[in-house]
Enzyme design. Structure first.
Site, mmCIF file in Angstrom:
data_model
loop_
_atom_site.group_PDB
_atom_site.id
_atom_site.type_symbol
_atom_site.label_atom_id
_atom_site.label_comp_id
_atom_site.label_asym_id
_atom_site.label_seq_id
_atom_site.Cartn_x
_atom_site.Cartn_y
_atom_site.Cartn_z
ATOM 1 N N SER A 1 -28.489 64.994 12.618
ATOM 2 C CA SER A 1 -28.256 65.636 13.949
ATOM 3 C C SER A 1 -28.250 64.754 15.036
ATOM 4 C CB SER A 1 -29.476 66.647 14.097
ATOM 5 O OG SER A 1 -29.319 67.591 15.193
ATOM 6 N N HIS B 1 -30.454 73.734 9.221
ATOM 7 C CA HIS B 1 -30.145 72.441 10.065
ATOM 8 C C HIS B 1 -31.333 71.167 9.514
ATOM 9 C CE1 HIS B 1 -28.516 70.235 13.329
ATOM 10 N NE2 HIS B 1 -29.725 69.672 13.631
#
Ligand SMILES: *[C@@H]1O[C@H](CO)[C@@H](O)[C@H](O)[C@H]1NC(C)=O
Ligand SMILES: *[C@@H]1O[C@H](CO)[C@@H](O)[C@H](O)[C@H]1NC(C)=O
Ligand SMILES: *[C@@H]1O[C@H](CO)[C@@H](O)[C@H](O)[C@H]1NC(C)=O
Ligand SMILES: *[C@@H]1O[C@H](CO)[C@@H](O)[C@H](O)[C@H]1NC(C)=O
Ligand SMILES: *[C@@H]1O[C@H](CO)[C@@H](O)[C@H](O)[C@H]1NC(C)=O
Length: 395
Positions: A171, A366
């Site tokens: 990320s 995620h």
């Protein structure tokens, strides 16, 4: 606005009651899990029998970062960089049976884990005190990519004597890599392979239900620059009862995407206690700017300040064409914080994509590639195999 206030109130009320009534967590989760939730990097690695070294890295702008190492002297080094609100602990949280950090160490590598300025481990500066000096909190992930990642990489290469190493980013750990490799292209040659887990650069297709709350928060905070969600004991409120637990999980799944396999549910308090680990609100603002503009560009300070900083009334795009290090992209179609259309857009601009892997698991969110129950079997093994192909034959 209302949402945000209701949300923070509900957390505080839950926290209040959690002090008054305890026992739910102790009944539901094992003593070992509860112990893990209050251990830090040193405690956790010691408990699971791994050696750990702690290092201080000073950046050009004098931030003092804490870096951790699962040391294997003379072995090939690998650098791991965490995501937003996260810390180096994310690479060991899932335990020896699941975490990528331990896995790489067990495979014979010298594993180094960075911490971005401002998080739980890197609240430190040669001149500014993060508790009192606003000057400490003047950065977004641009500075993390421009200063922190290069300083950490140089430190590792200097300590180990290698001239390049593999990089894993998750990320924001990919965003900061793309900032570094485009703005300071001399760093490309220090990377054998960049493995990008849930990459974030273009953000046109980001879509998380909690985003409106974030926008409200930005609006309320105006131009104040401040620390955001530092590590605290608030997470304990989530484990007061079945109801508070469901509420917390619900918020989290709204933000990250619903995936029951994103973690080992028997360890939920361990994850909840270590994330969030703090960041600067400006990191969020910078991301929201990307969502609104559809660009991958530097921070927008408004036209007057932009002219001073960038010699242009608009912020400059990151020159993605300069990222010449080999990049492997790993992403999924249900991850709304790393929208697959955005990653495909990025993949078309990056000059040296060596793997463009859209995993076919429809529910993955995620965090699944980092924490997920099946992450090692379905992703880490494959990532490591590719990484090995890019290792120079001799150092
Ligand atoms: C800040 O960094 C210095 C090393 O330069 C270290 O001695 C000190 O303990 C650190 N302080 C904190 C709060 O981490
Ligand atoms: C590491 O840095 C020190 C001091 O800057 C320097 O003297 C040394 O030669 C470097 N070592 C390597 C292996 O690059
Ligand atoms: C992701 O975005 C899609 C469409 O944009 C939406 O239908 C879905 O609910 C979102 N998922 C999550 C977990 O936010
Ligand atoms: C889940 O976590 C427990 C510790 O709470 C551990 O004993 C178990 O092996 C883990 N299961 C898997 C499948 O990783
Ligand atoms: C600023 O931009 C103008 C026009 O875009 C250009 O002519 C000038 O050389 C630039 N100045 C600097 C210092 O880069």
């Amino acid at each position: 606005m209302f949402n945000l206030i209701a949300w923070s109130y509900s957390l505080y009320i839950m926290f209040f009651f959690s002090v008054a009534i305890a026992g739910y967590m102790e009944d539901k989760y094992s003593a070992s899990v509860i112990e893990d939730s209050s251990l830090d990097m040193l405690g956790l690695t010691r408990k699971y029998g791994y050696p750990l070294e702690s290092h201080y890295v000073t950046t050009e702008d004098k931030y003092i970062l804490r870096m951790f190492r699962l040391p294997r002297p003379n072995a090939r080094p690998i650098f791991l960089m965490h995501g937003l609100l996260d810390s180096s602990i994310t690479w060991v949280l899932s335990g020896p049976w699941g975490a990528l950090g331990y896995y790489l160490y067990d495979l014979g590598y010298d594993v180094w884990m960075g911490n971005a300025r401002g998080n739980f481990y890197s609240r430190n500066h040669s001149h500014y005190n993060p508790d009192n000096d606003k000057s400490f909190w003047r950065f977004s992930w641009h500075e993390i990519g421009f200063y922190d990642v290069p300083a950490s990489i140089d430190y590792v290469l200097n300590k180990t004597g290698y001239d390049k190493m593999a990089y894993f980013g998750h990320s924001q750990g990919t965003t900061s890599f793309f900032v570094m490799a485009s703005m300071r292209p001399e760093y490309n040659k220090k990377i054998t392979l960049m493995s990008a887990l849930a990459p974030v650069s273009y953000m046109k297709n980001v879509n998380a239900p909690l985003l409106p709350i974030m926008r409200n928060l930005m609006a309320i905070s105006g131009n104040t620059i401040t620390e955001f969600l530092p590590r605290s004991e608030l997470w304990r409120a989530c484990f007061r009862s079945k109801m508070t637990e469901d509420t917390c999980f619900d918020y989290m799944f709204q933000l990250l995407g619903k995936d029951p396999k994103m973690w080992n549910a028997t360890m939920a308090p361990v994850y909840m206690s270590h994330l969030p680990s703090g960041c600067n609100l400006k990191q969020f603002k910078h991301y929201v700017q990307l969502i609104d503009s559809g660009r991958f560009c530097q921070y927008d300070y408004g036209s007057t300040e932009n002219l001073k900083r960038y010699n242009s009334s608009h912020p400059r795009d990151y020159p993605i064409k300069k990222i010449t290090a080999p990049v492997a992209l790993y992403y999924t179609s249900n991850d709304n914080l790393s929208g697959f259309k955005d990653v495909i857009h990025l993949s078309k601009e990056l000059p040296n994509v060596v793997e463009n892997c859209l995993y076919p698991y429809k529910k993955w969110n995620h965090m699944t590639m980092v924490w997920g129950l099946e992450a090692r079997e379905l992703t880490h093994k494959h990532m490591v195999e590719l990484m090995k192909k890019y290792e120079p034959q001799s150092m």
